[in-house]
Design an enzyme around this catalytic site. Structure first.
Site, PDB file in Angstrom:
ATOM      1  N   ASP D  15      -7.749  65.553 -68.994  1.00 49.40           N
ATOM      2  CA  ASP D  15      -8.026  65.185 -67.713  1.00 49.40           C
ATOM      3  C   ASP D  15      -6.644  64.390 -67.403  1.00 49.40           C
ATOM      4  OD1 ASP D  15     -10.461  66.061 -68.445  1.00 49.40           O
ATOM      5  OD2 ASP D  15     -11.018  64.648 -66.726  1.00 49.40           O
ATOM      6  N   ARG D  94     -12.757  47.446 -70.414  1.00 46.77           N
ATOM      7  CA  ARG D  94     -12.282  47.744 -69.258  1.00 46.77           C
ATOM      8  C   ARG D  94     -11.447  46.654 -68.367  1.00 46.77           C
ATOM      9  NH1 ARG D  94     -12.048  52.160 -70.775  1.00 46.77           N
ATOM     10  NH2 ARG D  94     -13.761  53.546 -70.487  1.00 46.77           N
ATOM     11  N   ASP D 123     -16.825  53.130 -64.840  1.00 41.24           N
ATOM     12  CA  ASP D 123     -15.521  52.593 -65.232  1.00 41.24           C
ATOM     13  C   ASP D 123     -14.516  52.606 -64.009  1.00 41.24           C
ATOM     14  OD1 ASP D 123     -16.297  52.168 -67.619  1.00 41.24           O
ATOM     15  OD2 ASP D 123     -15.674  54.217 -68.437  1.00 41.24           O
ATOM     16  N   SER D 179     -19.317  63.229 -73.321  1.00 36.36           N
ATOM     17  CA  SER D 179     -17.816  62.743 -73.449  1.00 36.36           C
ATOM     18  C   SER D 179     -18.160  61.423 -74.062  1.00 36.36           C
ATOM     19  CB  SER D 179     -17.385  62.488 -72.122  1.00 36.36           C
ATOM     20  OG  SER D 179     -18.295  61.449 -71.350  1.00 36.36           O
TER      21      SER D 179
END
Lengths: 408, 408, 408, 408
Positions: D15, D94, D123, D179
């Site tokens: 990605d 994050r 996210d 994922s």
């Protein structure tokens, strides 16, 4: 034999005068402690009375400034309010006086504290929990909870008889049909004719405030400035500026009192679980509460404000219940101090006929952004963003609707 | 080709008249919906104007009773207050109007709703979240968030030009330098000159309430009775009794308005995160809020009251943000309905010069026990129990003190 | 003279046997009440022992089903957890037994209740508050708080002497160096060698659960179904389905016990403010708690869940402290019942070596939407909306940053 | 013309490699930023790949120590837990990565940040809110929310085609049907086959932890010491002591992983309102959470603990939603830091077959008082006080009963 020393929280009134005598009878050496927190009292007369009854010493302690700076100001900053209405005037005074009592105990090497608080009330708890927190080894004598005492003094008549017998001077003014407690912040009234919650309090009960009908016919305007949530200056209409904490509070008491500000008549829940009726007048405190609230929402971040309100409600209960110096009381006060750091600025206030009107506010610690909020300017705001915001908020609501329909 | 149908929340003013025309230009068939929630509006004139501009239909929906019974009364019962001061007059009207809009959509088999709410405000969110909750498949056209529209109408002048060009009649009264929103419960004012938070709102802004200075010089007394937390009767000084919900609210609005009750001037936090300044007048709502609060603490169990206040604060935010019909809005309303069941009785009220004074209260659902609380009677109360209570409370405090000393 | 009647909460052990004799000595007529809530007890032997000591009557009351359906199941539904870890096994049993005691008092026209709970513990409070709530006029005799009794029986030796003297049979099994309390839901252990919080509990203390080291070497799988948050069916690996409440709990106790599930060793805060160390084993309750938690977050609306957790934490404290039947206890239970209505479905569970693993869940009352959440499909979701959502959330944050920079 | 600079949060995967190329195509100069927070990554290979695709620079930033000390340790101290179960491993990473991104932007005088987070997830919000808070003027490019991008890359096949076309190397390992996101604290798994909430996660999904069935057959014991709520030392069975933060966490990850500790499989509520299914493994974090919880209730005052839990629940939501650096995030973290100051001592832990067992604890900052709580000693405790305590608590309950009876 050495007599044990008691420090008695002495008011000069009939109850504590009789307790003083009774303690002496029981073999104690009694030191009378009077904390001056702004109540209207002839301290000199009280001192003489106590000595005449037999106190070995009378300590008159001016704790007004400490009361305002360490208890009233934080309460304003924290926005404390018990059960939505009561500004906690008495609850704040109790820990302040208790510190005085404990200091007096230590200085005089006493081992007991005694007080005249009744057995159904909050004040006994507030006094004693504070004293136990500050000095766990202290022993407390609460005559109104001692059977021997309560049997001997079943009513006021017994106290009067005892006073007469023991040469204790009694005020010639007849006792009001209610009890009261006064300090720099407020006067509270309860008991007697107020016990019927449908009885309107008589006009002559009130001392600090004029009635709305007799209050000033001229409105008054002034500005209050705050730093870290604490009042730091009061600017009067004549440009005079008051900065001393006690001065700010007494000036606002005078203004509020002249204009009939700050009376409430409520039924509240005592710590012991009883519902009781109280009438309060808190003129300056009411003005400060409202001005501070205005500035606070103006200055504080939206979400911090919400957390603060949760903590405020908890702390109001703690303090009402006597836990000012408890671990949780200290902890939450520290948290609220952190929140208050950003509350800074000046509020314009008008007072008239019992109403406190906020006329405007300025601050350099607010995120208020005239440009951003203006309906006449786009500024950096993209209205399209609001569509996304709403659509995302709607996802959950739509799904819920879908589920409900599916389960019909 | 069949034109798609839009239901437009129409006010009769310049903005929604231009939107009406613009929607027609864009190829829609427009039904104008006007919810009558007590605003001062010439509905007939508005109907004619809309039809003249090109609406295919104008629906005028009298939802006053629904507004009072299903939104205002519960709000009084719940004690809703946003950020400590705002009684949510506009926030309560939005779901009520949205129900009307959605019903109108369904009856007319439309697929769109349009409104004139701006992109920075709360009302867009309240309208749309309610509509999405009630009818997830609805599509919404919010012109003030559509770039094509906002580019074309950058300011009021553009709207006026467009109106002139399209023969849209424009009020000859010059627009006030603020915007307002009115309903049976309140009027809110914001924007324009109010955007400077230090600008005092001009006296001629207020519509529902007289100023304190011009208000009645005679105080007025009356009694409000509640059942399950809901106002059921208003007994006036002349012994007249008002029982109809709309009648109770409008009578109290008149009384409160004549006596200058219920103005506030605040900075609040919008859902979108902006701080904005609002001025509100809520005369009857303010009286009801205070009377209800008095009765509520009188009636409710101490601990239930605390849970209720937590839920109240959450619900106030939900409703301000547009979540009346959300899962959490419904859930918390149900919980608060349960709490309110015990709030029953009558409160005596005096109104004068902006002040609402509670004079007394009676209830047969209170645990208030005059005999138990009395300072003159022991009743079933053993003062010795209080010693145990205090001593047990002190254990934790003493241990904490011990620990702190040990760790010095 | 008619002797006054006492209902004694009787366990058959040394303490309550001595209390029984002592009450008779004090002139009472004693009815022994034994609530069977699933503890491992020879009720017949206890009955004979009590009669032999002098009880006028022994009531053995099988309240197992009531305990599970009216106390344990709601606790699972509410998700109750005291101080983050304790599933409240004892706290839930106390109100259940108290109902039995009060019923026994009423049926036998007694006027006293007596119990053997100690003066430092929670159980005295739980028993007495429940009894006072259900029957305010009841009088309670708590020997371990009566000076005459505690002076006479200063330690276990005094009890043994008294037993010998009065022909009270004493178990030949030596007393374990800790105390325990058992019911269908759990066994709790405290006191004795457990009072040192750094002493590891000996393996032979545990009764309901095997140690991890000796537990089954084969994992087991089953499914638990819930309706309105309440367990309604347990489907075992062999497809056998258990539906009876007591059956579900005992089956899960067996499974959990065999696999070493549900032991905790904690220090907790008692209602009286003391910190105390407790060891608990709650095999079935632990499995149910985890399965229910899984299903609950799966089913409940996000925001309802948050309100529910607030209420849960309050109720956990209420119940730990003995307020199951209090106004607030009832109120919050009603609110949580409303929340639980949507918790419906089946959870797949694996149990092995102390671990409860959730393997999957199905429900027809969830808004979980596989299509909507899928990373592989856009469904009705517009990713652009998320930009608007984030940008609006960022407004407040950016303004805060701007303010902080400006004030540097 | 000078190309505008973007800092891209680069992972080395398909990605972000395609995004890198696409950004270059759109005319940007791209700096790739890789924060090393302990994920298992060949950073050198990723660097070369990025440079080969056309990045002007690749910054590899080892932020592991900052991650543990500034994010994981506070989270343990605060006891953070999202919706009762999730230890927030990703949510904590994050803001840490975002600080790195913003620093990279400032050092390189870039004006954009880009990332590969999807449009339905949390996210994107966490990255962007943190970046906006730290640097309000930053511009963010989120390709998965840009229509041009999402139309071009509708599925994985389009990305693979684009990669082939542009010479972007693609891993030969076939993509797992889910994922994942990994860091020093945990690995999270979602999407793909996990989207069906009733699908059991396959055993080969897990990386950090062994299955219970394959885990070590030997239990392990160790001691964890905390100061101000923060882990400061891990003492292993062989008396080895680990003190470095990263070392403590990785050692506990190894121990926990070997013993199958810390797997959860939950459905959670995303910030955007979607319910989503996540599987997490957090071996060391789970051990630390449990040890800390044990010590915390041991050390903290009972009432402070309750306030702390309220604040904890709020902060857990803030951080899950991306508000670590928000005003409320900072404020509540400060408050929780104050609470944690008293959490000090050592906890003995056993780990075996997925279970974390607390074996004992010592502290010199606890009010635990073995003498006071002991059932064998009276110490300073007067059991009679408990009678008063209970009687006072009962007043409210009895009054409530009286009222209910009266209203029948």
């Amino acid at each position: 034999m050495v007599r044990e020393k008691v420090v008695l929280a002495y008011s000069g009134g009939l109850d504590t005068s009789c307790i003083l005598k009774w303690l002496i009878e029981k073999g104690f050496e009694v030191i009378c402690y009077m904390g001056n927190i702004g109540q209207d009292e002839d301290f000199q007369a009280a001192r003489e009375k106590a000595l005449q009854i037999g106190a070995v010493k009378v300590v008159i302690d001016d704790i007004q400034e400490s009361f305002v700076k360490e208890y009233v100001w934080p309460a304003i900053n924290y926005g404390l309010l018990y059960e939505n209405r009561y500004l906690l005037g008495t609850s704040l005074a109790r820990p302040c006086i208790s510190v005085g009592l404990v200091n007096c105990v230590k200085e005089n090497k006493a081992s007991y504290i005694s007080h005249g608080a009744t057995g159904k009330g909050n004040d006994q708890v507030r006094f004693e929990l504070t004293c136990y927190t500050l000095m766990p080894e202290i022993k407390i004598i609460a005559p109104w909870r001692i059977e021997e005492f309560t049997k001997r003094f079943e009513g006021r008549q017994d106290l009067l008889k005892y006073a007469a017998l023991n040469g204790i001077p009694v005020s010639v003014t007849p006792k009001a049909p209610w009890s009261m407690d006064a300090n720099l912040m407020h006067i509270s009234y309860e008991s007697g004719i107020l016990e019927n919650p449908n009885n309107e309090p008589p006009e002559d009960l009130f001392i600090m405030t004029k009635s709305l009908f007799n209050s000033c016919n001229q409105s008054v305007r002034f500005e209050i400035s705050f730093e870290k949530g604490i009042p730091i200056a009061l600017k009067l209409a004549n440009d005079q500026i008051v900065k001393h904490p006690v001065g700010i509070l007494t000036t606002l008491n005078k203004i509020g009192g002249d204009h009939g500000v700050g009376r409430i008549d409520i039924v509240e829940n005592r710590f012991l679980g009883l519902k009781s009726r109280g009438v309060y007048e808190t003129p300056g405190g009411t003005i400060l509460y409202q001005a501070h609230t205005d500035l606070e929402v103006f200055c504080l971040d939206k979400e911090i404000y919400r957390v603060k309100q949760l903590l405020r409600d908890r702390l109001s209960d703690y303090i009402y219940n006597g836990f000012w110096f408890s671990p949780e009381g200290q902890y939450v006060r520290n948290c609220l101090d952190l929140a208050g750091e950003k509350v800074q600025g000046t509020v314009k206030v008008q007072v008239y006929k019992g109403s406190v009107t906020i006329l405007g506010r300025v601050s350099n610690t607010t995120t208020y952004n005239e440009d951003l909020v203006s309906m006449d300017r786009h500024s950096t705001f993209s209205p399209q963003d609001a569509s996304g915001f709403i659509n995302i908020q709607a996802i959950r609501l739509k799904e819920y609707h879908r589920l409900q329909k599916q389960n019909l």
